[in-house]
Design an enzyme around this catalytic site. Sequence first.
Site, PDB file in Angstrom:
ATOM      1  N   ASP A 135      19.776 -50.319 -89.111  1.00 53.43           N
ATOM      2  CA  ASP A 135      19.845 -50.788 -87.727  1.00 53.43           C
ATOM      3  C   ASP A 135      19.659 -52.297 -87.759  1.00 53.43           C
ATOM      4  O   ASP A 135      18.532 -52.802 -87.831  1.00 53.43           O
ATOM      5  CB  ASP A 135      18.751 -50.120 -86.891  1.00 53.43           C
ATOM      6  CG  ASP A 135      18.723 -50.617 -85.446  1.00 53.43           C
ATOM      7  OD1 ASP A 135      19.616 -51.404 -85.066  1.00 53.43           O
ATOM      8  OD2 ASP A 135      17.817 -50.217 -84.694  1.00 53.43           O
ATOM      9  N   GLU A 181      25.503 -47.961 -81.720  1.00 53.49           N
ATOM     10  CA  GLU A 181      24.070 -47.712 -81.563  1.00 53.49           C
ATOM     11  C   GLU A 181      23.753 -46.548 -80.610  1.00 53.49           C
ATOM     12  O   GLU A 181      22.925 -45.682 -80.948  1.00 53.49           O
ATOM     13  CB  GLU A 181      23.377 -49.004 -81.120  1.00 53.49           C
ATOM     14  CG  GLU A 181      23.350 -50.060 -82.224  1.00 53.49           C
ATOM     15  CD  GLU A 181      22.996 -51.442 -81.731  1.00 53.49           C
ATOM     16  OE1 GLU A 181      22.683 -51.582 -80.524  1.00 53.49           O
ATOM     17  OE2 GLU A 181      23.020 -52.390 -82.538  1.00 53.49           O
ATOM     18  N   LYS A 224      22.431 -62.257 -84.168  1.00 50.39           N
ATOM     19  CA  LYS A 224      23.399 -61.263 -83.688  1.00 50.39           C
ATOM     20  C   LYS A 224      24.099 -61.727 -82.414  1.00 50.39           C
ATOM     21  O   LYS A 224      25.237 -61.354 -82.143  1.00 50.39           O
ATOM     22  CB  LYS A 224      22.662 -59.948 -83.444  1.00 50.39           C
ATOM     23  CG  LYS A 224      23.536 -58.713 -83.256  1.00 50.39           C
ATOM     24  CD  LYS A 224      22.625 -57.498 -83.210  1.00 50.39           C
ATOM     25  CE  LYS A 224      23.377 -56.232 -82.860  1.00 50.39           C
ATOM     26  NZ  LYS A 224      22.467 -55.073 -82.786  1.00 50.39           N
ATOM     27  N   ASP A 274      20.678 -48.304 -73.648  1.00 52.86           N
ATOM     28  CA  ASP A 274      20.213 -49.019 -74.840  1.00 52.86           C
ATOM     29  C   ASP A 274      20.077 -50.507 -74.529  1.00 52.86           C
ATOM     30  O   ASP A 274      21.066 -51.234 -74.437  1.00 52.86           O
ATOM     31  CB  ASP A 274      21.202 -48.790 -75.980  1.00 52.86           C
ATOM     32  CG  ASP A 274      20.758 -49.454 -77.280  1.00 52.86           C
ATOM     33  OD1 ASP A 274      19.736 -50.151 -77.285  1.00 52.86           O
ATOM     34  OD2 ASP A 274      21.450 -49.263 -78.299  1.00 52.86           O
TER      35      ASP A 274
END
Length: 508
Positions: free
Chosen positions: A17, A177, A78, A199
Amino acid sequence: MTLLKIKRDQKLFLGIDFGTTYSLVTTVYKKDIVFLLDEKRRFLIPSIVHYKKNNILIGWDAEKYKIVDSINTISSVKRFIGHSIHFVRDRYPVLPYVLRKDDDGKVLFETCAGFFTPTDVASNILVDLKKKSEVFFNKEICASIITVPAYFSNIQRAEIKKAAISAKVNLVRLLNEPTAAAIAYGLQMYKKGIIVVYDLGGGTFDVSILQLNKTVFQVLATSGDTNLGGDDFDIALAQYIYKKSNLSNKCNDIFYMELLALSKKVKIQLTKNEVVKIQFYNWVGEIHRYEFNLIIKIFINKTLSICAQLIKETKLSLDVIKDIILVGGSTRIPFLYKEVARFFKKTPLQSIDPDQVVAIGAAIQVNMLMNNVLKKNQKILLLDVCPLSLGIEVMGGFVENIIPCNTPIPISKTKEFTTFKDNQTVILIHVVQGENKLVKNCVSLSRFVLRNIPRQKAGIARILVTFEIDANGLINVTASEKYSKREETKKHQETIASRTSCSRSYPL
């Protein structure tokens, strides 16, 4: 570091992850999910890289330099992946880094160790995760899955894959995800029916609607915002504290990073306390939870607006939704939990740690992909979708949609176009991704030219444009002239080409 001895005949399959704030690594061992832990038994590894002239520090070692040497300490990378420097400067006007642009107009970090792209930084993190995993599990990596936000564009997915290849983590799949979270709940908590995965992590927001039926996981639709997350809460709270403290004379990189660190600490404390007393330089004050709630309400409302639009597009009612799964550290905030419950009219699930659930799902999926099943004859069928519409630019700066968003993948689809001018021998194929009808408001994926088209009157030639999307959500585009068989292909690994002066296509 703690060592876990895996039998020599036990192959090491990792679920990774790769998060904005933290990264996690897991594997399946003797039917159990095992996390990569450091010497302090921590499973969260900060996604931070600190560059020295002759050395690179990653994770908790790098985190120590976030304030004292912020220029050379890259965090939340990211958020930068796949974006132009213009987008980054516009979206994040206050950054402690020295930013440059490469030949394609993308971001370069200038550090004391040289210039690094966001993909380079991501690769450094993955290399570190690989090394630590092989020491901890006492085995070389045979295969890995890396999770990505469901709403990541093709460019962002391709850059993650590029980082994985550079890090040599033996990537076999990019997994969305929310889908990973659904796998964890479906196989560990035996959830069935239509579920929504909400999420919200440190830097990205995804919402996916899935149909779970025993071992079939079908994504019905997905949406999100790849630049919305807990980092925004920290920045907004930091600005609030700055105004409240009236310390206007303290404005430099160290001050700003200290303020952000304080903001994050206060945010975490407010999840358990109604009021937090703070001291910042010579200012002493307190922040109440209701103040924080007012600050972040605009961001939460934005996520719920995205949820509402997705439910409308899928023509589902809230009544048919069985469960709401919360994923990501930001979902621990009490006000967010309350607002999500109010919107969906259901009590959200957090029975699996929101920080761990995506990594757990990734470990389960890579284990099954590599035929190392948890239970005898147990396999799952994963049916995902294309998160963003795909098309090409046609005359007038408009987008001709070829594959609509939320189309099941993998898929291959071909559409016919023709020439716009007499004796036209070349056509510029401009591939774009997004929901807007205007090219300027979509993400430009690639440009390439189909040449040597036979000279004919306008409208006679037949240009076949084929989009292929694989299970990773990565795209290949092929353009060919139907009769002469002239063909050009643009693969997802290739960079965006410069503008070429030639005519575009015209849809049939």
